[in-house]
Design an enzyme around this catalytic site. Sequence first.
Site, PDB file in Angstrom:
ATOM      1  N   TYR A   1       0.794  -1.100   0.052  1.00 19.63           N
ATOM      2  CA  TYR A   1       0.085   0.053  -0.067  1.00 19.63           C
ATOM      3  C   TYR A   1       0.835   1.067  -0.005  1.00 19.63           C
ATOM      4  O   TYR A   1       0.505   2.450  -0.630  1.00 19.63           O
ATOM      5  CB  TYR A   1      -0.973   0.068   1.108  1.00 19.63           C
ATOM      6  CG  TYR A   1      -2.246  -0.584   1.219  1.00 19.63           C
ATOM      7  CD1 TYR A   1      -2.372  -2.035   0.698  1.00 19.63           C
ATOM      8  CD2 TYR A   1      -3.219  -0.030   1.083  1.00 19.63           C
ATOM      9  CE1 TYR A   1      -3.564  -2.493   0.625  1.00 19.63           C
ATOM     10  CE2 TYR A   1      -4.561  -0.391   1.025  1.00 19.63           C
ATOM     11  CZ  TYR A   1      -4.799  -1.739   0.735  1.00 19.63           C
ATOM     12  OH  TYR A   1      -5.960  -2.323   0.390  1.00 19.63           O
TER      13      TYR A   1
ATOM     14  N   ASP B   1      -6.691  -6.775   4.050  1.00 19.93           N
ATOM     15  CA  ASP B   1      -7.701  -5.977   3.147  1.00 19.93           C
ATOM     16  C   ASP B   1      -8.813  -7.180   2.729  1.00 19.93           C
ATOM     17  O   ASP B   1      -9.831  -7.019   2.723  1.00 19.93           O
ATOM     18  CB  ASP B   1      -7.142  -5.112   2.149  1.00 19.93           C
ATOM     19  CG  ASP B   1      -8.195  -4.458   1.271  1.00 19.93           C
ATOM     20  OD1 ASP B   1      -9.196  -4.012   2.046  1.00 19.93           O
ATOM     21  OD2 ASP B   1      -8.103  -4.609   0.030  1.00 19.93           O
TER      22      ASP B   1
HETATM   23  C1  IPM Z   1     -10.492  -1.008   3.618  1.00 18.75           C
HETATM   24  C2  IPM Z   1     -11.019  -0.262   2.077  1.00 18.75           C
HETATM   25  C3  IPM Z   1      -9.595   0.597   1.900  1.00 18.75           C
HETATM   26  C4  IPM Z   1      -8.356  -0.320   1.895  1.00 18.75           C
HETATM   27  C5  IPM Z   1      -9.670   1.357   0.516  1.00 18.75           C
HETATM   28  C6  IPM Z   1     -11.126   2.284   0.488  1.00 18.75           C
HETATM   29  C7  IPM Z   1      -8.562   2.239   0.312  1.00 18.75           C
HETATM   30  O1  IPM Z   1     -10.909  -1.397   1.278  1.00 18.75           O
HETATM   31  O2  IPM Z   1     -10.547  -0.158   4.601  1.00 18.75           O
HETATM   32  O3  IPM Z   1     -10.545  -2.071   3.801  1.00 18.75           O
HETATM   33  O4  IPM Z   1      -7.836  -0.865   0.789  1.00 18.75           O
HETATM   34  O5  IPM Z   1      -7.730  -0.417   2.811  1.00 18.75           O
HETATM   35 MG    MG Z   2     -11.012  -3.336   2.277  1.00 13.99          MG
END
Ligand code: IPM
Ligand code: MG
Length: 353
Positions: free
Chosen positions: A138, A244
């Site tokens: 990320y 995620d």
């Molecule tokens: C989550 C969401 C987020 C992420 C997005 C909206 C950036 O999917 O909080 O799981 O990928 O972390």
């Molecule tokens: Mg997510």
Amino acid sequence: MKLAVLPGDGIGKEIVAQAVKVLEVLKREGAAIEMEYGNIGGAGYDAEGDPLPDTTLKLSKQADAVLLGAVGGPQYDKLDRPLRPERGLLRIRKELNLFANLRPALLYPELAGASSLKPEVVSGLDIMIVRELTGDVYFGQPRGIEIRNGERVGFNTMIYSESEVRRVAHVAFGIAMKRGKKLCSVEKANVLECSELWRDVVAEVAKDYLEVELSSLYVDNAAMQLVKNPKQFDVIVTGNIFGDILSDQASMLSGSIGMLPSASLDANNKGMYEPIHGSAPDIAGKDIANPLATILSVAMMYRYTFADMATADRIENAVKKVIARGFRTGDIWTEGTTRVSCSGMGDEVVAAL
Ligand code: IPM
Ligand code: MG
């Protein structure tokens, strides 16, 4: 207790308003809660040209905790990447150093029918996923899209330092100690060096928690086990991207994504609390969203940031009572139960409190 309240986009405003009703009850009883509102996501872009405006960041840094609704909406999909709502969310996680993301997947007995899995597979389900939130692919550098040998290539970097793994592992072991004393670390150590380091560091940290039974699974197998026999899990600890994916999967075991809260914590238990579901633009403004995940996020705030377990229990019990009394928003409604609106659900929780 200073609270930054960031409703965000879509159904964010409606669901946060119900959680605020609960906070207002506690305030009337004498709790010293100060709430200040800020913009984030698309709302931040619309009002201040930035998905995480400086004012919001400052407010959130000064607060003891942040209550967030949801971000995102189709009208923002064409914006430059740094201006998109999701970037605001990723930046606030990083800026506040919220490295430990706690995502419980809990099945309320009355809602067992809402799961797509057989009731006997999910009844009694109670899993806590601890997802690392400020590292991994990320945030890893380098990243980008560029031309190589005459064609476009896209690339990201999966990277974890041992200190990043260690601190989230400590959080996960600590939580396992207070629950069933079982921790499963999930990675892809058969392929990725980053995961190999992850597995080794988690095993080192385990020496401080001899009472906790540690296991590890490759993420593909973990995905399979979560559907095959989810009740084998107590606490799962994993990196940002795997977490995620697995947390969305785990949320569906309970059949009701509208019920699940989350906490994102820094090293001092300052936290950001939000429902795990998104901004649901298709139903925004209709007063039909399920506010329970946001209300339960307030309970998590009491548990983890304010260390007030009695109030956390009280809010969670109020939600249980409302479910037991048969009140349902559309997403969890079944024949024979009473359909209520988003604000109606908020009122029922307040009554049960
Ligand atoms: C989550 C969401 C987020 C992420 C997005 C909206 C950036 O999917 O909080 O799981 O990928 O972390
Ligand atoms: Mg997510």
